[in-house]
Design an enzyme around this catalytic site. Sequence first.
Site, PDB file in Angstrom:
ATOM      1  N   LYS A 100       0.822  -1.220   0.000  1.00 17.95           N
ATOM      2  CA  LYS A 100       0.000   0.000   0.000  1.00 17.95           C
ATOM      3  C   LYS A 100       0.848   1.258   0.000  1.00 17.95           C
ATOM      4  CE  LYS A 100      -0.577  -2.241   3.270  1.00 17.95           C
ATOM      5  NZ  LYS A 100      -0.982  -3.101   4.358  1.00 17.95           N
ATOM      6  N   GLU A 124      -4.190  -4.988  -6.831  1.00 17.78           N
ATOM      7  CA  GLU A 124      -5.501  -5.265  -6.225  1.00 17.78           C
ATOM      8  C   GLU A 124      -5.375  -5.540  -4.720  1.00 17.78           C
ATOM      9  OE1 GLU A 124      -8.737  -5.252  -7.835  1.00 17.78           O
ATOM     10  OE2 GLU A 124      -9.114  -5.165  -5.697  1.00 17.78           O
ATOM     11  N   GLY A 129      -7.392  -6.200   1.223  1.00 19.00           N
ATOM     12  CA  GLY A 129      -6.947  -7.605   1.289  1.00 19.00           C
ATOM     13  C   GLY A 129      -7.564  -8.425   0.173  1.00 19.00           C
ATOM     14  N   GLU A 185       0.567  -4.477  10.505  1.00 14.38           N
ATOM     15  CA  GLU A 185       1.800  -4.097   9.801  1.00 14.38           C
ATOM     16  C   GLU A 185       3.007  -4.431  10.677  1.00 14.38           C
ATOM     17  OE1 GLU A 185       1.697  -2.610   6.523  1.00 14.38           O
ATOM     18  OE2 GLU A 185      -0.203  -3.569   6.906  1.00 14.38           O
ATOM     19  N   ASP A 196      -2.063   3.320   7.618  1.00 18.41           N
ATOM     20  CA  ASP A 196      -2.369   2.288   6.626  1.00 18.41           C
ATOM     21  C   ASP A 196      -3.701   2.600   5.917  1.00 18.41           C
ATOM     22  OD1 ASP A 196      -1.963  -0.639   5.627  1.00 18.41           O
ATOM     23  OD2 ASP A 196      -3.997  -0.629   6.440  1.00 18.41           O
ATOM     24  N   LYS A 200      -4.622   3.577   1.844  1.00 17.11           N
ATOM     25  CA  LYS A 200      -5.661   2.902   1.054  1.00 17.11           C
ATOM     26  C   LYS A 200      -6.687   3.897   0.518  1.00 17.11           C
ATOM     27  CE  LYS A 200      -4.947  -1.405   3.536  1.00 17.11           C
ATOM     28  NZ  LYS A 200      -5.284  -2.138   4.767  1.00 17.11           N
ATOM     29  N   GLY A 298      -4.664 -10.507   6.294  1.00 21.58           N
ATOM     30  CA  GLY A 298      -4.402 -11.929   6.530  1.00 21.58           C
ATOM     31  C   GLY A 298      -3.720 -12.552   5.327  1.00 21.58           C
TER      32      GLY A 298
HETATM   33  N1  HSE Z   1      -2.329  -4.152   8.384  1.00 22.24           N
HETATM   34  C1  HSE Z   1      -3.287  -4.156   7.335  1.00 22.24           C
HETATM   35  C2  HSE Z   1      -4.675  -4.240   7.939  1.00 22.24           C
HETATM   36  C3  HSE Z   1      -3.024  -5.331   6.440  1.00 22.24           C
HETATM   37  O1  HSE Z   1      -4.784  -4.549   9.125  1.00 22.24           O
HETATM   38  O2  HSE Z   1      -5.658  -3.961   7.264  1.00 22.24           O
HETATM   39  C4  HSE Z   1      -3.827  -5.357   5.166  1.00 22.24           C
HETATM   40  O3  HSE Z   1      -3.556  -4.265   4.351  1.00 22.24           O
END
Ligand code: HSE
Length: 405
Positions: A100, A124, A129, A185, A196, A200, A298
């Site tokens: 990301k 993607e 995820g 992470e 994070d 996104k 995951g």
């Molecule tokens: N650390 C991220 C989350 C992993 O918990 O969504 C998936 O991008």
Amino acid sequence: MAKIAIIGHGVVGSGVAELLIQHADTIRGRAREELDVSRILDLRSFPDLPYADRFTTDFEQIVNDPEISIVAEAMGGLHPAYEFVSRCLEAGKSVVTSNKELVAEKGAALLALAKAHKVNFLFEASVGGGIPVLHPMMQCLAANRFSEISGILNGTTNFILTKMIREHMTFADALALAQQLGYAERNPAADVEGIDACRKICILASIAFGHHIYPKFVHTEGITQIALADVAYADRAGYAVKLIGHADRQPDGRVNALVAPFLIPHGNPLSVVDDVFNAIMVTGDATGDVLFYGKGAGKLPTASAVVSDIIECAKHPQGCDYADWTDGDGSMVCDAAAVPYARYLRCDALTPDAVRAAFGEVQPINGESADETAFLTAPLTDAQLQSAIAAAHASVRSVIRVLAH
Ligand code: HSE
């Protein structure tokens, strides 16, 4: 046969290797050719794995191997991932990634590089995820003008909030469990401080609005200030507390983008998205609201998205050019502080008259403690909120934005 390299054998990279090897027959049918994992780059060795002979610590063995046509980057972080991915694209290899940070910071540049070299740069797995959301936005919803995206974009924080609410688990215990399950992470501050989710929403907003929206322009808050008392007050008022990434197009054409905890009304589908699940609501002018839901973190859910991009590359070796956003700058993003939102406020006890005099009409929330007051305000900008707080001489314990519907 297409030869594949995987960069990074952590949670995601090992899932990619497992899926490619264990589902080889199904994948061969869908890719219309065999996909062979020929190299895996990692500084560690894994002598007990059946594919231990394919590991290397030398990136040059991948980038200089003309037979490797597709590279899956799953190492995370910006450097050296950016250099590795750039060199692979320049060498005429398609690259897919779950990274990301890389896409949010360098997406426009890497898409241009892929286009120049007539190969793919697909990502993607970088949002949601295992949920297919980027391809559907770029392909199935391509006829729409997008007006708004709101989503629960981080599995770790949603897992933590759910465990705190439903099982009264402490923040620290819930985070430790999320790490153990491979959701968090490497540095979980990126999860709990909203970084994070910010990456996104930047990727989603760049796809929706056509310009690269960089994380540094996006107001970002995490969940570290959320107390169980806030969750209880919110529940009593008919709301759930969720960490939301949001982007919308304002009337002046600029993008309002932010990541922050929000009170979500119980009738909104995002309010019932729990555990590691993510949900992304995309609003198109033709379709109205479209909701994407599934496991947002995951090993295997994320690997599923990476492998589907690998299959796409195998089917379109000359580059399929789905994502196409131009570079952007701060002038395209408006100041989130100036956008009015209704607020939930919890503070030291105030009389109803003092609250009304400073905030106007509010929706009081009954509490269990006589020493504090909680209520929902009408929509306020940050400046209006601060002047009302000052006028009421309120000693604030918590403020959270409220989603209207
Ligand atoms: N650390 C991220 C989350 C992993 O918990 O969504 C998936 O991008």
